[in-house]
Design a protein around this motif. Sequence first.
Motif, PDB file in Angstrom:
ATOM      1  N   ASP A 141       0.837  -1.197   0.000  1.00 60.31           N
ATOM      2  CA  ASP A 141       0.000   0.000   0.000  1.00 60.31           C
ATOM      3  C   ASP A 141       0.879   1.258   0.000  1.00 60.31           C
ATOM      4  OD1 ASP A 141      -1.744  -2.229   0.779  1.00 60.31           O
ATOM      5  OD2 ASP A 141      -3.241  -0.651   0.960  1.00 60.31           O
ATOM      6  N   ILE A 142       1.594   1.425  -1.115  1.00 60.61           N
ATOM      7  CA  ILE A 142       2.600   2.473  -1.260  1.00 60.61           C
ATOM      8  C   ILE A 142       1.976   3.685  -1.971  1.00 60.61           C
ATOM      9  CG2 ILE A 142       4.823   3.019  -2.291  1.00 60.61           C
ATOM     10  CD1 ILE A 142       4.869  -0.343  -2.329  1.00 60.61           C
ATOM     11  N   LEU A 143       2.092   4.851  -1.356  1.00 63.11           N
ATOM     12  CA  LEU A 143       1.677   6.097  -2.000  1.00 63.11           C
ATOM     13  C   LEU A 143       2.775   6.504  -2.987  1.00 63.11           C
ATOM     14  CD1 LEU A 143      -0.236   8.551  -2.223  1.00 63.11           C
ATOM     15  CD2 LEU A 143       1.102   9.603  -0.379  1.00 63.11           C
ATOM     16  N   PHE A 144       2.407   6.700  -4.287  1.00 68.40           N
ATOM     17  CA  PHE A 144       3.423   7.032  -5.276  1.00 68.40           C
ATOM     18  C   PHE A 144       2.888   8.064  -6.263  1.00 68.40           C
ATOM     19  CE2 PHE A 144       0.935   3.735  -7.268  1.00 68.40           C
ATOM     20  CZ  PHE A 144       0.946   4.015  -8.627  1.00 68.40           C
ATOM     21  N   THR A 145       3.809   8.638  -7.049  1.00 65.50           N
ATOM     22  CA  THR A 145       3.458   9.615  -8.080  1.00 65.50           C
ATOM     23  C   THR A 145       4.441   9.437  -9.241  1.00 65.50           C
ATOM     24  OG1 THR A 145       2.983  11.950  -8.493  1.00 65.50           O
ATOM     25  CG2 THR A 145       4.910  11.442  -7.137  1.00 65.50           C
ATOM     26  N   SER A 146       4.412  10.363 -10.173  1.00 67.79           N
ATOM     27  CA  SER A 146       5.299  10.284 -11.338  1.00 67.79           C
ATOM     28  C   SER A 146       6.454  11.268 -11.199  1.00 67.79           C
ATOM     29  CB  SER A 146       4.519  10.610 -12.615  1.00 67.79           C
ATOM     30  OG  SER A 146       4.066  11.947 -12.584  1.00 67.79           O
ATOM     31  N   GLU A 147       7.531  11.022 -11.961  1.00 67.53           N
ATOM     32  CA  GLU A 147       8.656  11.950 -11.957  1.00 67.53           C
ATOM     33  C   GLU A 147       8.221  13.320 -12.485  1.00 67.53           C
ATOM     34  OE1 GLU A 147      11.808  10.247 -14.192  1.00 67.53           O
ATOM     35  OE2 GLU A 147      12.486   8.930 -12.565  1.00 67.53           O
ATOM     36  N   GLN A 148       7.283  13.325 -13.438  1.00 65.41           N
ATOM     37  CA  GLN A 148       6.803  14.599 -14.004  1.00 65.41           C
ATOM     38  C   GLN A 148       6.110  15.445 -12.934  1.00 65.41           C
ATOM     39  OE1 GLN A 148       4.094  14.117 -17.260  1.00 65.41           O
ATOM     40  NE2 GLN A 148       3.894  16.297 -17.640  1.00 65.41           N
ATOM     41  N   GLU A 149       5.282  14.791 -12.091  1.00 62.40           N
ATOM     42  CA  GLU A 149       4.591  15.524 -11.031  1.00 62.40           C
ATOM     43  C   GLU A 149       5.593  16.108 -10.043  1.00 62.40           C
ATOM     44  OE1 GLU A 149       1.363  16.835  -8.459  1.00 62.40           O
ATOM     45  OE2 GLU A 149       1.551  16.360 -10.601  1.00 62.40           O
ATOM     46  N   LEU A 150       6.625  15.327  -9.675  1.00 64.82           N
ATOM     47  CA  LEU A 150       7.619  15.812  -8.717  1.00 64.82           C
ATOM     48  C   LEU A 150       8.447  16.954  -9.319  1.00 64.82           C
ATOM     49  CD1 LEU A 150       9.066  15.568  -6.020  1.00 64.82           C
ATOM     50  CD2 LEU A 150      10.515  13.791  -7.020  1.00 64.82           C
ATOM     51  N   HIS A 151       8.766  16.860 -10.614  1.00 68.14           N
ATOM     52  CA  HIS A 151       9.571  17.903 -11.252  1.00 68.14           C
ATOM     53  C   HIS A 151       8.792  19.202 -11.396  1.00 68.14           C
ATOM     54  CE1 HIS A 151      11.411  20.091 -14.667  1.00 68.14           C
ATOM     55  NE2 HIS A 151      12.545  19.628 -14.161  1.00 68.14           N
ATOM     56  N   ASN A 152       7.514  19.097 -11.792  1.00 68.86           N
ATOM     57  CA  ASN A 152       6.707  20.293 -12.055  1.00 68.86           C
ATOM     58  C   ASN A 152       6.102  20.890 -10.793  1.00 68.86           C
ATOM     59  OD1 ASN A 152       7.254  19.993 -14.774  1.00 68.86           O
ATOM     60  ND2 ASN A 152       5.359  18.880 -15.205  1.00 68.86           N
ATOM     61  N   HIS A 153       5.795  20.025  -9.780  1.00 70.33           N
ATOM     62  CA  HIS A 153       5.097  20.523  -8.588  1.00 70.33           C
ATOM     63  C   HIS A 153       5.716  19.942  -7.319  1.00 70.33           C
ATOM     64  CE1 HIS A 153       1.996  21.981 -11.354  1.00 70.33           C
ATOM     65  NE2 HIS A 153       1.949  20.751 -11.892  1.00 70.33           N
ATOM     66  N   PRO A 154       6.973  20.245  -7.035  1.00 67.97           N
ATOM     67  CA  PRO A 154       7.607  19.657  -5.840  1.00 67.97           C
ATOM     68  C   PRO A 154       6.909  20.038  -4.542  1.00 67.97           C
ATOM     69  CG  PRO A 154       8.967  21.409  -6.750  1.00 67.97           C
ATOM     70  CD  PRO A 154       7.892  21.154  -7.761  1.00 67.97           C
ATOM     71  N   ASP A 155       6.430  21.291  -4.456  1.00 65.13           N
ATOM     72  CA  ASP A 155       5.743  21.716  -3.233  1.00 65.13           C
ATOM     73  C   ASP A 155       4.422  20.961  -3.068  1.00 65.13           C
ATOM     74  OD1 ASP A 155       7.760  23.465  -2.639  1.00 65.13           O
ATOM     75  OD2 ASP A 155       6.805  25.181  -3.623  1.00 65.13           O
ATOM     76  N   ARG A 156       3.719  20.741  -4.179  1.00 68.89           N
ATOM     77  CA  ARG A 156       2.433  20.029  -4.099  1.00 68.89           C
ATOM     78  C   ARG A 156       2.652  18.586  -3.645  1.00 68.89           C
ATOM     79  NH1 ARG A 156      -1.626  20.238  -9.151  1.00 68.89           N
ATOM     80  NH2 ARG A 156      -0.309  18.583 -10.026  1.00 68.89           N
ATOM     81  N   VAL A 157       3.743  17.957  -4.122  1.00 66.02           N
ATOM     82  CA  VAL A 157       4.048  16.586  -3.700  1.00 66.02           C
ATOM     83  C   VAL A 157       4.226  16.528  -2.187  1.00 66.02           C
ATOM     84  CG1 VAL A 157       5.772  14.742  -3.791  1.00 66.02           C
ATOM     85  CG2 VAL A 157       5.054  15.891  -5.899  1.00 66.02           C
ATOM     86  N   GLU A 158       4.977  17.496  -1.661  1.00 66.30           N
ATOM     87  CA  GLU A 158       5.224  17.507  -0.219  1.00 66.30           C
ATOM     88  C   GLU A 158       3.923  17.747   0.556  1.00 66.30           C
ATOM     89  OE1 GLU A 158       8.178  19.669   3.046  1.00 66.30           O
ATOM     90  OE2 GLU A 158       8.360  20.072   0.898  1.00 66.30           O
ATOM     91  N   LYS A 159       3.047  18.579   0.036  1.00 62.80           N
ATOM     92  CA  LYS A 159       1.778  18.859   0.710  1.00 62.80           C
ATOM     93  C   LYS A 159       0.867  17.634   0.707  1.00 62.80           C
ATOM     94  CE  LYS A 159       1.739  23.839  -0.312  1.00 62.80           C
ATOM     95  NZ  LYS A 159       1.044  24.923  -1.063  1.00 62.80           N
ATOM     96  N   VAL A 160       0.778  16.956  -0.450  1.00 60.78           N
ATOM     97  CA  VAL A 160      -0.053  15.751  -0.524  1.00 60.78           C
ATOM     98  C   VAL A 160       0.449  14.704   0.459  1.00 60.78           C
ATOM     99  CG1 VAL A 160      -0.698  13.789  -1.982  1.00 60.78           C
ATOM    100  CG2 VAL A 160      -0.818  16.117  -2.897  1.00 60.78           C
TER     101      VAL A 160
END
Length: 660
Positions: A183-202
């Motif tokens: 049950d791993i929370l994950f995202t894409s490299e594109q999301e992390l590159h374009n929205h690093p602050d949003r990744v940290e907030k989520v």
Amino acid sequence: MIDLQLRWHHQFQFAGYYAAAEKGFYREEGLEVRLNAGDPAHQPVQEVLSGRAHYAEGNSEVLYKRLQGKPLIALAAIFQHSPSILLVRKDSGIASVHDLAGKKVMLMNRTEDADLLTMFLNEGIALSQINIIPSSYRIDDLTSGKIDAFNAYSTNEPFYLKQRQIPYSIIAPGNYRVDFYSDILFTSEQELHNHPDRVEKVLRATLKGWRYAMDHPDETIDLLLKKYHVEKTRAHLEFEAAEVRKLIFPNLIEIGHMNPERWQHMADTFVKLGLVKSSAPLDGFIYSAEAKHLPAWVQPALTIAIAVLIAVLSATYYLLRLNRRLIRAEALLRATNTVLAAEIDDRKAIETSLRESEMRYRSLFENMLGGFAYCQMLYQNGQPEDFIFLEVNAAFDSLTGLRDVLGKRVSEVIPGIKASNPEWFAIYGGVVEAGAPEKFETFVKPLNTWFSIAAYSAGSQCFVAVLENITEHKQIQRSYEQMAQIDHLTGLANRRHFTQQAEAELARTLRYGVPLSLLMLDLDNFKQINDTHGHPTGDRVLQTFSDLCLSCLRQVDLIGRIGGEEFAILLPETAIMEAVDVAERLRRMIAEAPVHLEHDQEALRFTVSIGVTGVATVSASNIHIDALLQKADQALYQAKAEGRNRVFAEVSAWQNRMLC
């Protein structure tokens, strides 16, 4: 709007995301998050790679796709242990993974069931030895007997079996040195590159939601039933919540914690299974808040700032050279900083050592094969009365078959334990008071199980018990003891065991002054039977003879095979004339009993010669069992000398006489 894709239908397995949305944790971060339920057509990895979802929750397939080159980033491992298990019916006789060879086992696929396949690999079981069937996701296939083992989640399917009162056993990879994240929370490299602050907030809001769900399970269950209209019952959701808590360890491990070495171990496992060719270091796969991706404009701005800073420092350095007092102050400041840096380094080293020590303890606790129970002793009037389970590992559940014991008294968990095992409370109480460890073996009658237990003091009226199931060892030991006492062909006592029993009975006879008689029996012309009809027929004659003797004797009488075709019968509290009647009745019964041969041959008949002797009231100083056996053997010799198929009695103080 941010889309977060779940693995499956709404249930407590995703409680943290519901809590983060319902309690406003996402909104506090300035986010609007939409939770999308999963189904076969909407799977987490594909939804994120296609751009239809920004974030998702997945299993080990996230790592598998990353190793195939897919641009995925693991943000948090919600479940520290995988819920994937195999369920088997209790009455199937399957007790371990080795018993699944040749059996029908349901699995999903090689990536989602990687931990189950690794379990087979670790135990040296080739997949070709198992009849693997694609999962139907229907527990009825197990209950109906269509399959032998069913791939399941420890948080879900066991509840159905409990509800139907179907006894079951669990084969868990964790008991075979396999421990995957789930049950791993994950995202894409594109999301992390374009929205690093949003990744940290989520990530921050999600972990906060999981902590709230773990602290308020009843409120979360109400939310699932009322808002998300989950089809499961409240009892089912309560069961799921308790099992999820065991997988997350919220009180011991920071929720979402990820260990790079454990991820690398999982990657190496995929290589062993042949799923990928290489498990290169997972650089960039594991998210770190410290390694944020900076926007494109930052680099030029940083270069200008550095240039300005260099100019300012140059001017400052020039001015410092003009002022010696400032130079001395700078030297003092540097010395102070050096001391502070050393103290910070020491503190970091201590924190690192503590973390490593905790990780070693958790690894030992979670992976040890022995059952582990941390308990608190309860007293009444100063005496040990009961104890409470504070912590147990997965092996404890597996070895004992007990479930949901945390916070409960042992007298609640095992009814009748005080009557069947009172020594427990004395031993554990002694360990707590004296501090000295104890090791003992005990049979737990309510569980019908033997255990070897080592108990250690844990301070504050607590103790630790490490147990091992030794039932199989005890059964083998009992079997060996029986083999050492029983003649394997006839099922009667062998000579050694008969002699031991007869010695004890003779001692009782002499102590209480009651009569006792002994019969020595020999099958007539038995060698001729073997030579004429073969040894298998001879064996059937011996077995028939033994069955006839047992049918004619009392329960207190002793019978044993002394050797070859020679037998002895001890008749307690039987005068010699009564023994003669028993011998004569037995002689006639044997002479009349046919032994049917194969191929419609005429039935075989055989006879027996019997010597009888006995003792009346005599002292223990002038007789023993060997002397009694010798007297009976002499009487038997006389019976055979008189023509066989005879009973000859040697009567003390009377004249010897032939009876036929």
